[in-house]
Design an enzyme around this catalytic site. Structure first.
Site, short mmCIF file in Angstrom:
data_model
loop_
_atom_site.label_atom_id
_atom_site.label_comp_id
_atom_site.label_asym_id
_atom_site.label_seq_id
_atom_site.Cartn_x
_atom_site.Cartn_y
_atom_site.Cartn_z
CG ASP A 130 -101.49 -13.81 4.26
OD1 ASP A 130 -100.44 -14.49 4.21
OD2 ASP A 130 -101.81 -13.14 5.25
N GLY B 170 -114.48 -2.89 2.15
CA GLY B 170 -115.42 -2.94 1.03
C GLY B 170 -115.73 -1.59 0.43
CE1 TYR C 225 -101.16 -4.98 -1.07
CE2 TYR C 225 -101.60 -7.25 -0.49
CZ TYR C 225 -101.40 -5.94 -0.12
OH TYR C 225 -101.45 -5.58 1.20
CB VAL D 206 -101.74 -3.93 4.53
CG1 VAL D 206 -102.86 -3.10 3.90
CG2 VAL D 206 -100.38 -3.55 3.94
CB VAL E 92 -109.03 -1.80 6.09
CG1 VAL E 92 -110.32 -0.98 6.17
CG2 VAL E 92 -108.01 -1.06 5.22
N GLY F 101 -113.14 0.50 -0.66
CA GLY F 101 -111.97 0.97 -1.41
C GLY F 101 -110.91 1.64 -0.55
N GLY G 50 -108.67 0.21 1.49
CA GLY G 50 -107.39 -0.50 1.42
C GLY G 50 -106.59 -0.04 0.20
#
Lengths: 162, 162
Positions: free
Chosen positions: A135, A107, A142, A99, A101, A109, A111
Site C-alpha cells: 500500500d 515505531g 519495504y 503484515v 503490527v 522496529g 515490523g
C-alpha cells in the site's frame, strides 16, 4: 537467549527474541506457535482491516506456506501483537500477505524484525523470489529493506470474485 | 463437445475445447492432464524465458494451487502450446504466474481463453481475490479482461534470494 528452554516451550524451537528499548518487555517471533484465530481477528481489528469469516481464515492459514506471529511474552497468556503470512510454492515463488503490527507496538522496529524473520525462513526454504503488494503508506518501509519496487515496470493487478 | 469421451481420456473430465478459426485444429485446456516438464521447458524457451532446473520446476508445480495446460490435440502426441499456474491458499488469495502461449499460437484469443479457464477454476474454489504481476507489454491484455490495475495505488515489490 534464543535457546531459552522456557521460551521454546511456548514458541517452539524456531523462535527469535526481538530486542526492544524496554528491557521488561519480551517480544518473541515464531513460525511454530499456533495462531489463535480470535486473537488474530482482534489484531486485524486494531489495525483497521475488515473482518473475514473465521472458518475461511483458518483454512487460508492452513494452506499458507508460512505463518509468523509476534507475541508479547507473558507466562500466563502470551499476547499476539504482530503477524505475517506467505503463500507460494516454496521453491520459485512466495508472496507475503497480511503484515500487521499492533498500533501500540509500532515505531519500535518490530515490523522490520518481523519481515527479516519471514525472509530468513524463506531463505532457508531456498525460495528464489518473494513478492508483495505494498500500500502507498508502506512503500518506503519495504524499499528501505532492500525490496525492489516495480522492477522492470511490472504493474500489480487484482481480480475480485463477484 | 466438452463431454467427448475420447478427449477426456487424454485431458481428464475438466477439459475445455477452445474455439479457433481453424476447424482442423483442436486446442484443449485442462487442469487435469499432467504437465510434461521437458515440453514445458520448450514452451518457456519459445517465449524467451530463462531456464530453471527441472527438479525445482517439478517441486514448484507440485506445490502450486492450480496448473493449467493448453494442448494442440493429437491422438498420438498432444503438444503443449500454453500454460499458466497459480499459487495461493485457495480461499482468500491466489496469485497467477508463468502465463505463456507459444508464439505460433498467439493472436487467436487463446491467452484470453486460458485466463478465463484459470479464473473459472479459482471461482469454483471460491477464492476471494486473485492477483498477478503484469509486465508492461501485457498490462492492456489484463485490463481488458476486468483486472483492476494497481487498485488503491498498491505497488508491487520483489525480493530476490541472494
Amino acid at each position: 537467549m534464543d535457546s531459552d528452554p522456557l521460551l521454546s516451550n511456548f514458541y517452539g524451537v524456531g523462535f527469535r527474541l526481538c530486542p526492544t528499548p524496554n528491557a521488561q518487555l519480551q517480544l518473541v517471533l515464531s513460525e511454530d506457535r499456533d495462531i489463535d484465530l480470535v486473537e488474530l481477528e482482534k489484531l486485524c481489528d486494531a489495525v483497521g482491516w475488515s473482518r473475514r469469516p473465521l472458518r475461511r481464515v483458518r483454512k487460508a492459514l492452513q494452506h499458507s506456506l508460512l505463518r509468523v506471529g509476534l507475541w508479547r511474552h507473558d507466562p500466563r497468556v502470551p499476547r499476539l501483537v504482530g503477524f505475517a503470512r506467505c503463500t507460494g510454492d516454496g521453491v520459485l515463488e512466495a508472496t507475503v500477505w497480511d503484515v500487521a503490527v499492533h498500533p501500540l507496538y509500532q515505531g519500535a522496529g518490530l515490523g522490520r524484525q518481523l519481515m527479516a524473520y519471514v525472509l530468513d525462513r524463506l531463505r532457508t526454504m531456498e525460495v528464489e523470489r518473494v513478492s508483495l503488494f505494498a500500500d502507498p503508506d508502506v512503500v518506503g518501509f519495504y524499499a528501505s529493506q532492500g525490496w525492489e519496487l516495480e522492477p522492470r515496470q511490472r504493474r500489480c493487478a487484482f481480480w475480485y470474485s463477484p
